[in-house]
Enzyme design. Structure first.
Site: not given
Ligand SMILES: Cc1cc2nc3c(=O)[nH]c(=O)nc-3n(C[C@H](O)[C@H](O)[C@H](O)COP(=O)(O)O)c2cc1C
Length: 369
Positions: A41-43, A95, A125, A164, A249-250
């Site tokens: 998950p990435m905002a 999420q 976070c 998470k 992710g990245r």
């Protein structure tokens, strides 16, 4: 349809009996996950187009960016828009973040109604805007409240609930090893660990020796997040930690080919035509999701991610960022890689039903909300 498990065999028993092939299935309670690769998950990144692309390129599970339970409670249109789920992205976790058990339970119910297969809770976070409200990684310092949140959420929904988290707030913290088992007792069906401290943000490296320790302490699947950028690294993390799956992710930003390389060992480097076609598909789907205005700003960071790293000359990205409309960006991209039109047409034909939305939300939410 996502397969549902019929028997009551514990997930952990199944995992210990299976080889750690990246293409092997595993389960979170009764939800089948077809590969050992999970898209993070990435905002500001994990829009529907990103998640669907992740599934196409081999992620067995994808996750929405974190959604505010307060925003859902107040019926904020933009927040509700995050619940727009299509069948092609499933299995999907949505999420949520917040600090009040009752509000989190209410949000979880909305997430379940929207068609998510899993409700994931954010205890990781590190961003001040979130932690100052008592949400995100702060909850690692308040295990009692964290457990109350998990148990309220697990009671509110029939779908499995996952969490998470980071390793803890301070550098060197081992809080996750104490908090994790309590969250499982409270009803968490899987845990994802990003073993950096909140203070670290994204500096240093993810210490997956903690992931291995967490795996020893809980009898639910653990997903390892942090610095998984290649097939070799994915295999090493799976083997050395005993985790059920790795999260990327990245490395997947503007680079879905990295996912394919990790699950299938296929060479990661795509042609220019493929790159432009994937970017154009991503742009078109994002416009449908966010509306033209929001998508125009949102997409700018993706140009560098897709076209950078020596794939296209650097000034090309600068040129795209400065164009006023997405139509102009499309035209310019197609001029740079004319063969992309054909690849794009094929991709669109293969996925023409991918926009089906599961929940009938008020119409104003679509196209911008
Ligand atoms: C831009 C960005 C946004 C993120 N947003 C979230 C988020 O909404 N929820 C969450 O649990 N983690 C979030 N993360 C953390 C990632 O899910 C992941 O744990 C972290 O990036 C480490 O994995 P990586 O090295 O594969 O990127 C975010 C990370 C980045 C870079």
């Amino acid at each position: 349809m996502v397969a549902r498990r019929k028997d009551n065999v514990k997930a952990a028993d199944t995992i210990s009996a299976m080889p750690v092939g990246l293409r092997s299935e595993w389960w979170i309670a009764d939800v089948r996950v077809p590969t050992r690769l999970v898209l993070a998950p990435m905002a500001g990144v994990s829009v529907q187009a990103f998640r669907r692309q992740g599934r196409r390129f081999g992620a067995g599970l994808v996750c929405s960016e974190m959604v505010s339970c307060a925003g859902l409670h107040h019926g904020n249109e933009r927040t509700l828009g995050y619940l727009r789920i299509s069948s092609e992205e499933r299995p999907l976790a949505v999420q949520i973040f917040g600090s009040e058990p009752a509000l989190m339970a209410e949000a979880a119910g909305m997430v379940e109604d929207a068609g998510a297969d899993l409700v994931d809770i954010n205890f990781g976070c590190p961003v001040r805007k979130v932690t100052k409200t008592g949400a995100g990684a702060t909850l690692l310092d308040d295990p009692e409240r964290a457990a109350r949140i998990v148990s309220a959420v697990a009671e509110a929904v029939a779908v499995p609930v996952t969490v998470k988290m980071r390793r803890g707030l301070e550098n060197g913290s081992r809080a996750c090893l104490e908090v994790g088992p309590r969250l499982v007792e409270a009803g968490a069906a899987a845990l994802t660990l990003h073993p950096r401290s909140a203070k670290q943000m994204y500096t240093g490296t993810a210490d997956h020796s903690l992931t291995a320790e967490l795996v020893e302490r809980v009898d639910v699947p653990v997903i390892a997040s942090g610095d998984v950028t290649s097939r070799a690294r994915a295999q090493a993390v799976l083997e050395t930690t005993g985790c059920a799956a790795v999260m990327v992710g990245r490395a997947a930003q503007g680079n879905p080919w990295a996912l394919r390389e990790i699950v299938d060992e296929e060479p990661a480097e795509p042609t220019r035509e493929e790159i432009v076609a994937e970017l154009l598909l991503f742009m078109r789907e994002t416009v449908r999701e966010l509306g033209d205005h929001r998508a125009t700003g949102f997409l700018k960071k993706f140009y560098g991610w897709y076209l950078g790293g020596g794939r296209f000359p650097r000034p090309f990205k600068q040129e795209l960022v400065q164009l006023a409309t997405l139509d102009e960006v499309e035209t310019r991209l197609l001029a740079a890689a004319p063969g992309a039109a054909e690849v794009l047409a094929r991709l669109e034909a293969e996925h023409e039903h991918g926009d089906e939305v599961l929940l009938d939300l008020p119409i104003s939410i679509y196209g911008g909300g």
